[in-house]
Design a protein around this motif. Structure first.
Motif, PDB file in Angstrom:
ATOM      1  N   ALA A  19       0.830  -1.204   0.000  1.00  0.00           N
ATOM      2  CA  ALA A  19       0.000   0.000   0.000  1.00  0.00           C
ATOM      3  C   ALA A  19       0.864   1.254   0.000  1.00  0.00           C
ATOM      4  O   ALA A  19       0.521   2.255  -0.645  1.00  0.00           O
ATOM      5  CB  ALA A  19      -0.925  -0.003   1.221  1.00  0.00           C
ATOM      6  N   ALA A  20       2.005   1.208   0.704  1.00  0.00           N
ATOM      7  CA  ALA A  20       2.861   2.391   0.805  1.00  0.00           C
ATOM      8  C   ALA A  20       3.805   2.546  -0.383  1.00  0.00           C
ATOM      9  O   ALA A  20       4.054   3.658  -0.850  1.00  0.00           O
ATOM     10  CB  ALA A  20       3.670   2.330   2.098  1.00  0.00           C
ATOM     11  N   LEU A  21       4.332   1.419  -0.879  1.00  0.00           N
ATOM     12  CA  LEU A  21       5.401   1.484  -1.875  1.00  0.00           C
ATOM     13  C   LEU A  21       5.053   0.817  -3.194  1.00  0.00           C
ATOM     14  O   LEU A  21       5.888   0.798  -4.108  1.00  0.00           O
ATOM     15  CB  LEU A  21       6.673   0.819  -1.308  1.00  0.00           C
ATOM     16  N   GLY A  22       3.840   0.246  -3.304  1.00  0.00           N
ATOM     17  CA  GLY A  22       3.492  -0.506  -4.507  1.00  0.00           C
ATOM     18  C   GLY A  22       3.628   0.291  -5.788  1.00  0.00           C
ATOM     19  O   GLY A  22       4.022  -0.243  -6.834  1.00  0.00           O
ATOM     20  N   GLY A  23       3.337   1.576  -5.728  1.00  0.00           N
ATOM     21  CA  GLY A  23       3.428   2.405  -6.920  1.00  0.00           C
ATOM     22  C   GLY A  23       4.849   2.657  -7.376  1.00  0.00           C
ATOM     23  O   GLY A  23       5.072   3.092  -8.514  1.00  0.00           O
ATOM     24  N   TYR A  24       5.840   2.368  -6.501  1.00  0.00           N
ATOM     25  CA  TYR A  24       7.239   2.615  -6.848  1.00  0.00           C
ATOM     26  C   TYR A  24       7.978   1.342  -7.238  1.00  0.00           C
ATOM     27  O   TYR A  24       9.126   1.398  -7.672  1.00  0.00           O
ATOM     28  CB  TYR A  24       7.961   3.267  -5.661  1.00  0.00           C
ATOM     29  N   LEU A  25       7.333   0.165  -7.024  1.00  0.00           N
ATOM     30  CA  LEU A  25       7.978  -1.104  -7.346  1.00  0.00           C
ATOM     31  C   LEU A  25       7.744  -1.459  -8.803  1.00  0.00           C
ATOM     32  O   LEU A  25       6.723  -1.075  -9.391  1.00  0.00           O
ATOM     33  CB  LEU A  25       7.413  -2.220  -6.453  1.00  0.00           C
ATOM     34  N   PRO A  26       8.670  -2.212  -9.425  1.00  0.00           N
ATOM     35  CA  PRO A  26       8.409  -2.729 -10.777  1.00  0.00           C
ATOM     36  C   PRO A  26       7.121  -3.546 -10.778  1.00  0.00           C
ATOM     37  O   PRO A  26       6.810  -4.243  -9.796  1.00  0.00           O
ATOM     38  CB  PRO A  26       9.636  -3.611 -11.052  1.00  0.00           C
ATOM     39  N   ALA A 116      -1.297  -3.253  -7.797  1.00  0.00           N
ATOM     40  CA  ALA A 116      -0.712  -3.064  -6.467  1.00  0.00           C
ATOM     41  C   ALA A 116      -1.801  -2.980  -5.401  1.00  0.00           C
ATOM     42  O   ALA A 116      -1.689  -3.588  -4.324  1.00  0.00           O
ATOM     43  CB  ALA A 116       0.153  -1.804  -6.460  1.00  0.00           C
ATOM     44  N   ARG A 117      -2.834  -2.239  -5.672  1.00  0.00           N
ATOM     45  CA  ARG A 117      -3.951  -2.136  -4.722  1.00  0.00           C
ATOM     46  C   ARG A 117      -4.594  -3.506  -4.488  1.00  0.00           C
ATOM     47  O   ARG A 117      -4.947  -3.863  -3.355  1.00  0.00           O
ATOM     48  CB  ARG A 117      -4.981  -1.142  -5.281  1.00  0.00           C
ATOM     49  N   TYR A 118      -4.698  -4.289  -5.556  1.00  0.00           N
ATOM     50  CA  TYR A 118      -5.284  -5.628  -5.462  1.00  0.00           C
ATOM     51  C   TYR A 118      -4.470  -6.511  -4.516  1.00  0.00           C
ATOM     52  O   TYR A 118      -5.029  -7.159  -3.611  1.00  0.00           O
ATOM     53  CB  TYR A 118      -5.339  -6.252  -6.857  1.00  0.00           C
ATOM     54  N   PHE A 119      -3.153  -6.547  -4.693  1.00  0.00           N
ATOM     55  CA  PHE A 119      -2.334  -7.422  -3.855  1.00  0.00           C
ATOM     56  C   PHE A 119      -2.257  -6.911  -2.421  1.00  0.00           C
ATOM     57  O   PHE A 119      -2.150  -7.713  -1.485  1.00  0.00           O
ATOM     58  CB  PHE A 119      -0.937  -7.568  -4.457  1.00  0.00           C
ATOM     59  N   ALA A 120      -2.325  -5.604  -2.218  1.00  0.00           N
ATOM     60  CA  ALA A 120      -2.376  -5.083  -0.854  1.00  0.00           C
ATOM     61  C   ALA A 120      -3.648  -5.563  -0.154  1.00  0.00           C
ATOM     62  O   ALA A 120      -3.609  -6.006   1.005  1.00  0.00           O
ATOM     63  CB  ALA A 120      -2.315  -3.556  -0.871  1.00  0.00           C
ATOM     64  N   PHE A 121      -4.780  -5.489  -0.841  1.00  0.00           N
ATOM     65  CA  PHE A 121      -6.043  -5.962  -0.278  1.00  0.00           C
ATOM     66  C   PHE A 121      -5.989  -7.472  -0.032  1.00  0.00           C
ATOM     67  O   PHE A 121      -6.489  -7.965   0.984  1.00  0.00           O
ATOM     68  CB  PHE A 121      -7.204  -5.638  -1.219  1.00  0.00           C
ATOM     69  N   LEU A 122      -5.393  -8.215  -0.966  1.00  0.00           N
ATOM     70  CA  LEU A 122      -5.356  -9.670  -0.843  1.00  0.00           C
ATOM     71  C   LEU A 122      -4.507 -10.088   0.357  1.00  0.00           C
ATOM     72  O   LEU A 122      -4.890 -10.985   1.122  1.00  0.00           O
ATOM     73  CB  LEU A 122      -4.792 -10.285  -2.133  1.00  0.00           C
ATOM     74  N   ASN A 123      -3.352  -9.449   0.548  1.00  0.00           N
ATOM     75  CA  ASN A 123      -2.533  -9.732   1.726  1.00  0.00           C
ATOM     76  C   ASN A 123      -3.267  -9.352   3.002  1.00  0.00           C
ATOM     77  O   ASN A 123      -3.196 -10.059   4.020  1.00  0.00           O
ATOM     78  CB  ASN A 123      -1.212  -8.967   1.640  1.00  0.00           C
ATOM     79  N   PHE A 124      -3.960  -8.226   2.988  1.00  0.00           N
ATOM     80  CA  PHE A 124      -4.712  -7.800   4.164  1.00  0.00           C
ATOM     81  C   PHE A 124      -5.807  -8.805   4.504  1.00  0.00           C
ATOM     82  O   PHE A 124      -6.050  -9.108   5.683  1.00  0.00           O
ATOM     83  CB  PHE A 124      -5.320  -6.417   3.929  1.00  0.00           C
ATOM     84  N   PHE A 125      -6.446  -9.360   3.490  1.00  0.00           N
ATOM     85  CA  PHE A 125      -7.472 -10.365   3.742  1.00  0.00           C
ATOM     86  C   PHE A 125      -6.875 -11.601   4.412  1.00  0.00           C
ATOM     87  O   PHE A 125      -7.464 -12.149   5.361  1.00  0.00           O
ATOM     88  CB  PHE A 125      -8.166 -10.775   2.447  1.00  0.00           C
ATOM     89  N   ILE A 126      -5.718 -12.066   3.931  1.00  0.00           N
ATOM     90  CA  ILE A 126      -5.091 -13.244   4.537  1.00  0.00           C
ATOM     91  C   ILE A 126      -4.777 -12.970   6.006  1.00  0.00           C
ATOM     92  O   ILE A 126      -5.014 -13.814   6.880  1.00  0.00           O
ATOM     93  CB  ILE A 126      -3.806 -13.624   3.774  1.00  0.00           C
ATOM     94  N   PHE A 127      -4.248 -11.779   6.301  1.00  0.00           N
ATOM     95  CA  PHE A 127      -3.971 -11.411   7.691  1.00  0.00           C
ATOM     96  C   PHE A 127      -5.246 -11.461   8.531  1.00  0.00           C
ATOM     97  O   PHE A 127      -5.259 -12.032   9.634  1.00  0.00           O
ATOM     98  CB  PHE A 127      -3.354 -10.007   7.752  1.00  0.00           C
TER      99      PHE A 127
END
Length: 623
Positions: A19-26, A116-127
């Motif tokens: 969520a914080a850095l996804g926009g800066y990662l490849p 990036a937003r999708y994977f942030a949400f998906l990780n948050f759901f697993i948590f």
């Protein structure tokens, strides 16, 4: 030293960092990073469960207190995690199947601008889901429960530019919030009576409690309302089909393998309470059986491939609740396990079809795709055989375990409903299979551009297919794993796996084969169109989900809207008008008193002197 909390941190780290850095990662690294963190969580979970297995059966449970969770009254409720054989099963499924779905998503969502937003949400759901199943008491469980609802809201409404996705997300959130209120009220009742909400503390109290007390019936009912909403049991089931508006991997993870089974987990976890509330336990079995056959009937004529799978999920959840209702706890958990394998497989295989057709989900535009998608066709066929309960595929063993125990304990009506549902399941699943992969090409343009999914999507599907084939072999190990835990619970001494009479198995499998053959004759040989049968009354009603959305709108939504309109048009003006008039009166008084504020110090001093003199004169006169 073992640390249960270590399993939680990787997905939370993934959610925050992406969520914080996804926009800066490849672009590709976002999905890889999110998947690796879930793999780490799975590896840590395997270590935790492995350590649990190394202990004596009676010692296979431990808790970890992170910090006190202070309440406003009575003893403090700690923020506590708890691992035992039951939560261990959910832990491995959430992280294991979750990892495969994350890897699949790398290919499926690779071209989406919101990856990036999708994977942030998906990780948050697993948590959130891990927090729910590893909770050491009902308060922590409720927190995880609410966070799971929030994560599902984000994921269902991921494509927020679609009005239908936004509406589906709101519908899921509202329906699940109703369940949250039930759990909150239930745990408050338990806390006020026993001053604890930890599982060991409650189970110790339940062991000496009378069966059938109104207190336990009401408390169990309130907790069941929460499970009913989260696991989409009738009549709180309508949100699940609409939730297919989210990306297909979301459907596989949330609405097949994990989130919708949270209600099953809760009911198994509090089974000692259900034992004290036989009326509610019977209600759970009855509604589970009805949901199974009701949802199966709706799936008969669905035109959207994901809607077919959605209603099949509802139906299979009904089987799990039927198992809980008849006391077949190990069988219900076993069906959760096999369902996670074959339903995630079916959703991901359907996602490969949708991906190959550029987003098309209409069965009426598919057909003849087997030659273009051979791996996907084989995987979907395995899923169909497993969910239909055809031996030796995994669904056969878990479904037979539930129905066998229902028959053994004399619940013959529930058993009969389950057997009939097995035949219906085979029909609608093979209908979807034949409409998709066999017969004539119904849309030449879509067929021409269809292609097999890339390896990053195909490998998870193949692995899930292997699990759907071999998962039945886990029956005996799972029974040995869960048996000592259930045997120690009040009222759960006979919760292990049981076999029913041979003729019941023959009848169930026979009806499933008949259902598959009928589907083959109609859609594989005669090549009926997907819309065949919906022009007649039964088909129209099934396609419209028996009008339940209309019924809810008429009974709940419209009255609430009318009440809101009345409050807005009548009550609100009256109340706000009174407040406004009070404000105007205060302003008027202020204007009247304003001349007294002249700004001259001499006048203020004189006023003070006169006032003091008046007070002195008053007291002198009284004396």
């Amino acid at each position: 030293m073992q640390s249960i909390s270590a399993v939680l941190w990787p997905p939370l780290l993934g959610a925050v960092s992406i969520a914080a850095l996804g926009g800066y990662l490849p672009k590709r690294w976002v999905g890889v990073w999110a998947s690796l963190l879930i793999l780490v969580s799975f590896a840590l979970g395997v270590g935790e469960v492995g350590h649990l297995a190394s202990l004596a059966p009676a010692a296979r449970a431990w808790s970890e207190t992170l910090f006190p969770f202070v309440t406003g009254f009575g003893p403090a409720v700690p923020w506590q995690l708890f691992l035992d054989p039951l939560s261990g099963v959910w832990l491995l499924v959430i992280t294991g199947v979750g990892f495969l779905i994350h890897v699949y998503s790398i290919g499926y969502m690779g071209e989406d601008p919101g990856e990036a937003r999708y994977f942030a949400f998906l990780n948050f759901f697993i948590f959130a889901m891990l927090l729910l199943v590893l909770a050491g008491n009902l308060v922590v469980l409720l927190i995880g429960w609410a966070l799971v609802g929030l994560a599902s809201y984000f994921l269902i409404g991921f494509w927020y530019e679609r009005p239908s996705a936004v509406a589906a997300a709101k519908k899921a959130f509202v329906m699940n919030t109703l369940g949250d209120v039930g759990i909150l009220l239930g745990l408050v009742l338990l806390y006020l009576r026993y001053h604890t909400v930890s599982y060991p503390g409650l189970f110790a109290a339940f062991s000496h409690a009378p069966v059938g007390s109104p207190f336990f019936e009401w408390t169990a009912f309130l907790l069941y309302v929460g499970a009913m909403a989260k696991s989409a049991q009738f009549p709180l089931h309508m949100w699940l089909a609409d939730a297919m508006e989210g990306p297909t991997p979301v459907s596989a993870l949330i609405h097949a393998a994990t989130m919708v089974t949270a209600g099953v987990y809760l009911m198994v976890r509090i089974y000692p309470l259900l034992h004290l509330a036989p009326a509610i336990q019977g209600l759970i079995g009855d509604i589970g059986a009805f949901t199974a056959i009701f949802a199966a009937s709706i799936a008969f004529f669905q035109q959207d491939i994901k809607k077919v799978l959605a209603y099949s999920t509802l139906s299979q959840l009904g089987y799990m609740f039927l198992g809980v209702g008849v006391g077949a706890l190990a069988a219900g958990v076993f069906h959760f396990l096999t369902h996670a394998f074959f339903k995630a497989l079916l959703f991901l295989a359907a996602g490969s079809v949708i991906h190959a057709l550029g987003g098309e989900q209409d069965l009426g535009r598919m057909g003849g795709l087997g030659s273009k998608l051979p791996w996907t066709m084989a995987a979907f066929l395995v899923g169909c055989l497993a969910i239909a309960g055809i031996p030796p595929f995994s669904g056969y063993f878990s479904k037979e375990a539930i129905l066998g125990q229902a028959f053994n304990q004399g619940h013959w009506v529930l058993w009969g409903v389950g057997v009939l549902t097995a035949g219906m399941t085979a029909f609608y699943m093979f209908r979807a299979f034949f409409l998709t992969f066999t017969g004539p090409v119904r849309d030449a343009h879509l067929h021409a551009h269809a292609h097999e999914a890339p390896g990053v999507m195909t490998v998870p599907v193949v692995l899930l297919a292997v699990l759907a084939i071999l998962g039945g072999a886990l029956a005996e190990p799972l029974d040995r794993w869960l048996g000592p835990t259930f045997a120690a619970w009040p009222g759960a001494s006979s919760a292990g796996l049981q076999e029913g009479p041979l003729f019941t198995t023959v009848l169930t499998v026979g009806l499933a084969v008949v259902g598959a053959v009928v589907a083959w004759r109609l859609y594989g040989v005669r090549h009926l169109e997907a819309k065949a049968g919906i022009d007649r009354a039964p088909g129209r009603w099934m396609l419209a989900a028996w009008g339940m959305d209309t019924a809810w709108s008429w009974a709940v939504v419209e009255p609430l809207k009318a009440t809101g309109e009345y409050l807005r048009a009548v009550v609100e003006p009256a109340v706000l008008g009174a407040v406004g008039r009070l404000g105007q009166g205060v302003l008027g008084w202020a204007e009247d008193l304003r001349p007294l504020e002249s700004g001259y110090v001499r006048r203020y001093g004189l006023s003070i002197l006169v006032g003091v003199g008046a007070l002195l004169a008053y007291y002198l006169i009284r004396v």
